[in-house]
Design a protein around this motif. Structure first.
Motif, short mmCIF file in Angstrom:
data_model
loop_
_atom_site.label_atom_id
_atom_site.label_comp_id
_atom_site.label_asym_id
_atom_site.label_seq_id
_atom_site.Cartn_x
_atom_site.Cartn_y
_atom_site.Cartn_z
N LEU A 44 34.61 31.49 38.31
CA LEU A 44 34.78 30.20 37.65
C LEU A 44 33.52 29.86 36.86
O LEU A 44 32.41 30.09 37.33
CB LEU A 44 35.05 29.11 38.68
CG LEU A 44 36.39 29.18 39.40
CD1 LEU A 44 36.43 28.16 40.52
CD2 LEU A 44 37.53 28.94 38.43
N ILE A 45 33.71 29.34 35.67
CA ILE A 45 32.58 28.87 34.88
C ILE A 45 32.86 27.43 34.47
O ILE A 45 34.00 27.02 34.30
CB ILE A 45 32.33 29.76 33.64
CG1 ILE A 45 33.58 29.87 32.77
CG2 ILE A 45 31.86 31.14 34.06
CD1 ILE A 45 33.38 30.65 31.49
N ALA A 46 31.81 26.66 34.32
CA ALA A 46 31.94 25.24 33.99
C ALA A 46 32.27 25.05 32.51
O ALA A 46 31.74 25.76 31.65
CB ALA A 46 30.67 24.51 34.33
N VAL A 47 33.14 24.12 32.23
CA VAL A 47 33.49 23.76 30.87
C VAL A 47 33.63 22.25 30.81
O VAL A 47 34.17 21.64 31.73
CB VAL A 47 34.83 24.41 30.45
CG1 VAL A 47 35.37 23.82 29.17
CG2 VAL A 47 34.68 25.91 30.30
N GLU A 48 33.14 21.65 29.75
CA GLU A 48 33.33 20.21 29.55
C GLU A 48 34.35 20.00 28.46
O GLU A 48 34.37 20.74 27.48
CB GLU A 48 32.01 19.55 29.19
CG GLU A 48 31.04 19.53 30.35
CD GLU A 48 29.80 18.71 30.03
OE1 GLU A 48 29.90 17.76 29.22
OE2 GLU A 48 28.76 19.03 30.60
N ILE A 69 43.95 17.01 30.72
CA ILE A 69 44.16 18.45 30.63
C ILE A 69 43.12 19.13 31.51
O ILE A 69 41.94 18.86 31.41
CB ILE A 69 44.05 18.95 29.18
CG1 ILE A 69 45.13 18.32 28.32
CG2 ILE A 69 44.15 20.48 29.14
CD1 ILE A 69 45.05 18.68 26.86
N ASN A 70 43.57 20.02 32.37
CA ASN A 70 42.67 20.78 33.24
C ASN A 70 42.41 22.15 32.63
O ASN A 70 43.34 22.91 32.40
CB ASN A 70 43.28 20.96 34.63
CG ASN A 70 43.39 19.66 35.37
OD1 ASN A 70 42.45 18.89 35.36
ND2 ASN A 70 44.53 19.42 35.98
N PHE A 71 41.14 22.45 32.38
CA PHE A 71 40.75 23.77 31.89
C PHE A 71 40.15 24.55 33.04
O PHE A 71 39.30 24.03 33.75
CB PHE A 71 39.73 23.65 30.76
CG PHE A 71 40.30 23.05 29.51
CD1 PHE A 71 41.00 23.84 28.61
CD2 PHE A 71 40.15 21.70 29.24
CE1 PHE A 71 41.53 23.29 27.46
CE2 PHE A 71 40.68 21.14 28.10
CZ PHE A 71 41.37 21.94 27.20
N LYS A 72 40.55 25.80 33.23
CA LYS A 72 40.03 26.63 34.31
C LYS A 72 39.59 27.97 33.73
O LYS A 72 40.19 29.00 34.00
CB LYS A 72 41.09 26.87 35.39
CG LYS A 72 41.75 25.64 35.93
CD LYS A 72 40.76 24.77 36.67
CE LYS A 72 41.43 23.69 37.46
NZ LYS A 72 41.89 22.55 36.78
N PRO A 73 38.58 28.00 32.90
CA PRO A 73 38.15 29.28 32.34
C PRO A 73 37.51 30.16 33.40
O PRO A 73 36.92 29.67 34.34
CB PRO A 73 37.13 28.88 31.28
CG PRO A 73 36.61 27.59 31.76
CD PRO A 73 37.74 26.91 32.47
N THR A 74 37.66 31.45 33.23
CA THR A 74 37.01 32.42 34.12
C THR A 74 36.35 33.48 33.27
O THR A 74 36.69 33.67 32.10
CB THR A 74 38.02 33.09 35.07
OG1 THR A 74 38.98 33.80 34.31
CG2 THR A 74 38.71 32.09 35.97
N ARG A 75 35.41 34.16 33.84
CA ARG A 75 34.78 35.30 33.17
C ARG A 75 35.08 36.52 34.01
O ARG A 75 34.85 36.53 35.21
CB ARG A 75 33.28 35.08 33.06
CG ARG A 75 32.60 36.29 32.41
CD ARG A 75 31.17 36.02 32.06
NE ARG A 75 31.17 35.08 30.95
CZ ARG A 75 30.21 34.20 30.74
NH1 ARG A 75 29.18 34.14 31.54
NH2 ARG A 75 30.26 33.38 29.73
N CYS A 76 35.60 37.55 33.37
CA CYS A 76 35.93 38.78 34.09
C CYS A 76 34.67 39.49 34.54
O CYS A 76 33.67 39.50 33.82
CB CYS A 76 36.73 39.71 33.18
SG CYS A 76 38.29 39.02 32.64
#
Length: 126
Positions: free
Chosen positions: A99-103, A109-116
């Motif tokens: 999980l990485i933080a995003v503003e 709207i919920n954003f849930k970006p990830t980094r592989c």
């Protein structure tokens, strides 16, 4: 000896969770909305350092297959993936990263970006 204040994280797991009580809600628990609900719930739990969750499945206390079950079957033993299954599958694939933080200022709207994770050669795994 001086006492220090340290926070200790205790692993926790949520059991018997589902989208609606009493076997699910028709036209809610058995629709694409349940896939999005499940995916959002799993990311929220991961963000809160949860160890996991158990989705309630199969035959419920009323004696019939719950609407929110991720895998359903008929009387002939044929199995079919239901909407919640696809939310669980999306989480299984996305959770390989971190999980990485995003503003965002997009209200609601919920954003849930990830980094592989990187492979040994520096490329990404997916």
């Amino acid at each position: 000896m001086r006492a220090t204040s340290q926070s200790v994280k205790v692993p926790y797991r949520i059991v018997e969770i589902n989208s609606w009580f009493g076997g699910g809600k028709a036209d809610g628990s058995d629709t694409f909305a349940s896939a999005l609900w499940g995916l959002d719930l799993m990311f929220k739990l991961a963000r809160a350092d949860g160890a996991g969750l158990n989705m309630e499945t199969g035959v419920n206390h009323l004696g019939w297959i719950s609407r929110y079950t991720p895998i359903d079957s008929d009387d002939q033993g044929h199995y079919v993936a239901r909407p919640l299954y696809y939310g669980m599958l999306a989480f299984a694939l996305a959770s390989r990263g971190r999980l990485i933080a995003v503003e965002s200022d997009a209200s609601g709207i919920n954003f849930k970006p990830t980094r592989c994770p990187a492979k040994a050669d520096g490329s990404r795994s997916h």
